[in-house]
Design an enzyme around this catalytic site. Structure first.
Site, PDB file in Angstrom:
ATOM      1  CB  SER A 270     -12.022  -0.223   8.343  1.00 51.41           C
ATOM      2  OG  SER A 270     -11.194  -0.237   7.200  1.00 51.41           O
ATOM      3  CB  ALA A 271     -13.891   0.652   3.201  1.00 50.68           C
ATOM      4  CG  ASP A 272      -9.080  -1.750   5.532  1.00 50.91           C
ATOM      5  OD1 ASP A 272      -9.207  -0.959   4.576  1.00 50.91           O
ATOM      6  OD2 ASP A 272      -8.201  -1.641   6.405  1.00 50.91           O
TER       7      ASP A 272
ATOM      8  CG  ASP B  66     -15.952   4.939  12.222  1.00 48.76           C
ATOM      9  OD1 ASP B  66     -15.651   4.473  11.115  1.00 48.76           O
ATOM     10  OD2 ASP B  66     -15.326   5.857  12.781  1.00 48.76           O
TER      11      ASP B  66
ATOM     12  CD  GLU C 140      -1.040   0.391   3.723  1.00 52.60           C
ATOM     13  OE1 GLU C 140      -1.597   1.497   3.707  1.00 52.60           O
ATOM     14  OE2 GLU C 140      -1.146  -0.421   4.649  1.00 52.60           O
TER      15      GLU C 140
ATOM     16  CE  LYS D 192      -6.376   6.482   5.397  1.00 50.44           C
ATOM     17  NZ  LYS D 192      -6.488   6.651   6.872  1.00 50.44           N
TER      18      LYS D 192
ATOM     19  CB  VAL E 168      -5.900  -2.128   3.914  1.00 50.16           C
ATOM     20  CG1 VAL E 168      -6.222  -3.622   3.818  1.00 50.16           C
ATOM     21  CG2 VAL E 168      -4.645  -1.924   4.764  1.00 50.16           C
TER      22      VAL E 168
ATOM     23  CE  LYS F  31      -3.622   1.204  11.095  1.00 48.79           C
ATOM     24  NZ  LYS F  31      -4.107   0.351   9.986  1.00 48.79           N
TER      25      LYS F  31
END
Length: 308
Positions: A141-143, A139, A26, A87, A107, A160
C-alpha cells in the site's frame, strides 16, 4: 480554466485559524468502504463522534476536481451517492483534479492533504500495508510510503487483517514510522483485537499522545507519521474462528478469480461482509467510531498543550 487550489470548508478554516482541534477523516470509507445507504449515515456518525469529543471534523475528498478539506453535507452526500467516484491515492490527486473528477481520498491521500492543510491528527479504520505474496507481487500500500514522509498522527485499529501484518510492521520500522499501542503492547488486527505481534511502546491517554507530538516538534526531527494503534475490546471483535475461516475462503476466491492489485482489498472486504452476514460491517463501524473519538481527544489534548 479550472482552479486547482485546495478549498477549506468554512468550519475547518475557522478552527485552524483559531488553533482549535481538528481531526481529518478519509472519504474512501464513504464511497468505497461501506455499502449504500449505510455509508452516508455512518459518515455523519463519524463526524458527530469527533464533535462530541470536542474537535472539528474535516472529511477530505475531491468534488468536481477540487480538493476539499471539510466536506459539507451536500458534498458528503454526493460522494456517498453517485456512481463513478474515483479512489484517490497521492499519485492520483493532480490527474483527477485536471480531469474534474469526483474522488474519495485514501489513507495516503488524506494524510498528505491533511498535513499540508495544517491538521495533525487523522482517524481511520485500518491502514493498508504489505499484501500477502508481496515477495513476488511487490504489492504494498502507498499508505506506508506516505506515512514515512508525512508528520501526522493516525489513529487506527492496526492494519487490515487480510494483509501480511508481520511484514507490514517490518516495513514501518524500515521506513521510520513510529507505532504506539493505545493501552496495549500488542498490535491490533483491524477486525481482531490482537494480530499476534508485540509493540515496543504504548500510551495510556490522549495527553500522552499529545506529549509525543510535542516532543517530536520540540526536537525538530519530524520524520514520518505516528501510528496510534487502538484495538477493539475483545468482546467487540469479530469472532476469531469466523474471521480465520472467512479469510481462508476469501483468499481462495481471490486466486480463483484472478483478482490482483488495488482490487484485492475491496474484494476481500466485500467477501467478509457477505460471508459474515454483516457482522464484519458492524465491527468496521465500531472501529471507526472508536478511533474518531480517540483522535478527537488527542487533538483536544494537543491543542490545549499548545495553548498552555
Amino acid at each position: 480554466m479550472n482552479s486547482f487550489h485546495t478549498r477549506l470548508g468554512a468550519e475547518v478554516a475557522a478552527a485552524l485559524r483559531d488553533r482549535r482541534p481538528v481531526v481529518a477523516l478519509e472519504s474512501t470509507i464513504v464511497s468505497h468502504g461501506l455499502p449504500r445507504p449505510d455509508n452516508l449515515r455512518v459518515a455523519r456518525e463519524i463526524e458527530q463522534a469527533v464533535r462530541a469529543a470536542g474537535a472539528v471534523p474535516a472529511t477530505i475528498g475531491m468534488v468536481g476536481g477540487q480538493l476539499v478539506v471539510g466536506l459539507d453535507d451536500a458534498e458528503l452526500t454526493r460522494l456517498a451517492s453517485v456512481d463513478g467516484v474515483s479512489k484517490l491515492s497521492v499519485r492520483d490527486l493532480a490527474i483527477a483534479a485536471a480531469d474534474g473528477a469526483d474522488g474519495a481520498t485514501t489513507v495516503a491521500a488524506t494524510s498528505a492533504v491533511a498535513a499540508a492543510a495544517g491538521i495533525g491528527v487523522f482517524a481511520t479504520g485500518g491502514l493498508g500495508g504489505v499484501h500477502r505474496e508481496a515477495a513476488t507481487t511487490f504489492d504494498e500500500s502507498a499508505d506506508l510510503g506516505t506515512l514515512a514522509r508525512t508528520p501526522i498522527a493516525v489513529v487506527c485499529a492496526g492494519v487490515k487483517s487480510i494483509l501480511d501484518v508481520g511484514a507490514t510492521l517490518e516495513r514501518l520500522e524500515t521506513l521510520g514510522v513510529a507505532v504506539v499501542g493505545y493501552r496495549t503492547r500488542r498490535f491490533p488486527g483491524f477486525y481482531l483485537t490482537d494480530a499476534g505481534f508485540d509493540l515496543d511502546w504504548s500510551v495510556d491517554s490522549p495527553e500522552q499522545v499529545a506529549d509525543v507530538l510535542a516532543a517530536r516538534d520540540a526536537h525538530g526531527v519530524h520524520g514520518g507519521g505516528l501510528i496510534v494503534a487502538n484495538p477493539l475490546p475483545a468482546d467487540e471483535q469479530l469472532d476469531p474462528a469466523l474471521h480465520d475461516r472467512t479469510l481462508a475462503e476469501g483468499l481462495a476466491l481471490l486466486e480463483r478469480d484472478g483478482v490482483t492489485g488495488k482490487a484485492v482489498t475491496p474484494y476481500l472486504l466485500a467477501h467478509f461482509h457477505s460471508a459474515t452476514e454483516g457482522a464484519s460491517l458492524a465491527v468496521n463501524v465500531r472501529i471507526i467510531l472508536r478511533n474518531a473519538d480517540l483522535a478527537a481527544r488527542i487533538a483536544v489534548a494537543a491543542a490545549g498543550r499548545a495553548a498552555a
